[in-house]
Design a protein around this motif. Structure first.
Motif, PDB file in Angstrom:
ATOM      1  N   TRP A  80     -70.150 -30.727  11.102  1.00  0.00           N
ATOM      2  CA  TRP A  80     -69.990 -29.787   9.979  1.00  0.00           C
ATOM      3  C   TRP A  80     -70.063 -30.523   8.654  1.00  0.00           C
ATOM      4  O   TRP A  80     -70.720 -30.105   7.722  1.00  0.00           O
ATOM      5  CB  TRP A  80     -68.653 -29.059  10.107  1.00  0.00           C
ATOM      6  N   MET A 114     -67.992 -24.695  16.383  1.00  0.00           N
ATOM      7  CA  MET A 114     -68.494 -24.906  15.028  1.00  0.00           C
ATOM      8  C   MET A 114     -69.625 -23.935  14.707  1.00  0.00           C
ATOM      9  O   MET A 114     -69.749 -23.444  13.579  1.00  0.00           O
ATOM     10  CB  MET A 114     -68.985 -26.346  14.879  1.00  0.00           C
ATOM     11  N   TRP A 137     -64.499 -22.305  15.438  1.00  0.00           N
ATOM     12  CA  TRP A 137     -63.692 -23.357  14.824  1.00  0.00           C
ATOM     13  C   TRP A 137     -63.396 -22.962  13.384  1.00  0.00           C
ATOM     14  O   TRP A 137     -64.279 -22.929  12.538  1.00  0.00           O
ATOM     15  CB  TRP A 137     -64.450 -24.680  14.874  1.00  0.00           C
TER      16      TRP A 137
END
Length: 252
Positions: A80, A114, A137
């Protein structure tokens, strides 16, 4: 000796995995966004996309008669990476690429871990009409500031295992509460006693996701429990239990 530029990892390009679905122009597209770690600028591993690839195949089978194509998004980097939010950029690129290839077709974003957060963030693209976030997430210390305006006018499904030890189930509930205040087309299912990978109820989660995607892209009728979840006020529609055996006849 030549040295690799410090930003070389970020100069790589995102890509779409091969199309799963009809040979011609599809009538709708599902983009699958894989999981990944909070930080990391190396190349994504094949393992990271394995779970969503399996789901992509299942969606393509379920949507064959409707003309659904499914693609797994291949990220530039695996993480990320803070404010860079790299998978969001890749998801937006992927939707642009779908429009370039196929024209004006409806798009659903389906993300895991994610990828679930990235799907929610990228929903503001004009071509996106629906988003499914599976075990997303959402860091507990930032969920109150997570953007939600981009979800207005979209259909949103969140699924989370109650025993998830990797991503906090209450964070996705808190986000769903915020979204529901401005968008009635939001629901959230809880998979009781299941963990982060939702492996104990893989068939049910797959069937629920397929029902949501096909209903959202092609205006099929939703299954009763999904329709009820959308219609129910909080907290009922945001803590809907996923029944064992959901969709088994249609899914297998």
């Amino acid at each position: 000796m030549l040295t690799r530029p410090a930003n070389a990892a970020r100069t790589r390009e995102a890509a779409l995995g091969r199309s799963l679905g009809p040979a011609g122009t599809p009538q709708g597209v599902a983009l699958l966004l894989p999981a990944g770690p909070p930080e990391g600028t190396g190349r994504p591993t094949r393992l990271s996309s394995a779970a969503v690839r399996q789901l992509a195949r299942a969606l393509a089978r379920a949507g064959r008669r409707d003309g659904l194509a499914a693609h797994v998004v291949q990220y530039r980097v695996r993480g990320w990476n803070g404010d860079a939010a790299d998978p969001v950029r890749d998801a937006m690129w992927a939707v642009d690429e779908v429009v370039r290839r196929y024209g004006d077709v409806p798009v659903a974003l389906i993300g895991v871990d994610m990828g679930g957060r990235a799907a929610l963030r990228a929903a503001g693209h004009d071509a996106v009409g629906s988003v499914a976030a599976l075990a997303p997430w959402l860091p507990a210390d930032s969920v109150a500031d997570e953007p939600v305006k981009q979800l207005a006018g979209r259909r949103v499904l969140i699924v989370h295992g109650t025993d998830d030890a990797r991503t906090e189930p209450e964070s996705s509930y808190r986000l769903a509460e915020r979204v529901k205040k401005a968008n009635r087309d939001v629901c959230r299912f809880e998979v009781h006693t299941d963990g982060h990978t939702l492996s104990g109820h893989r068939a049910e989660v797959g069937a629920l996701t397929a029902d949501f995607v096909l209903g959202s892209l092609f205006e099929r009728d939703y299954a009763r429990s999904l329709a009820d979840a959308f219609a129910a006020p909080p907290p009922l529609g945001l803590r809907m239990p996923l029944a064992a055996g959901f969709g088994s006849a249609a899914y297998h």
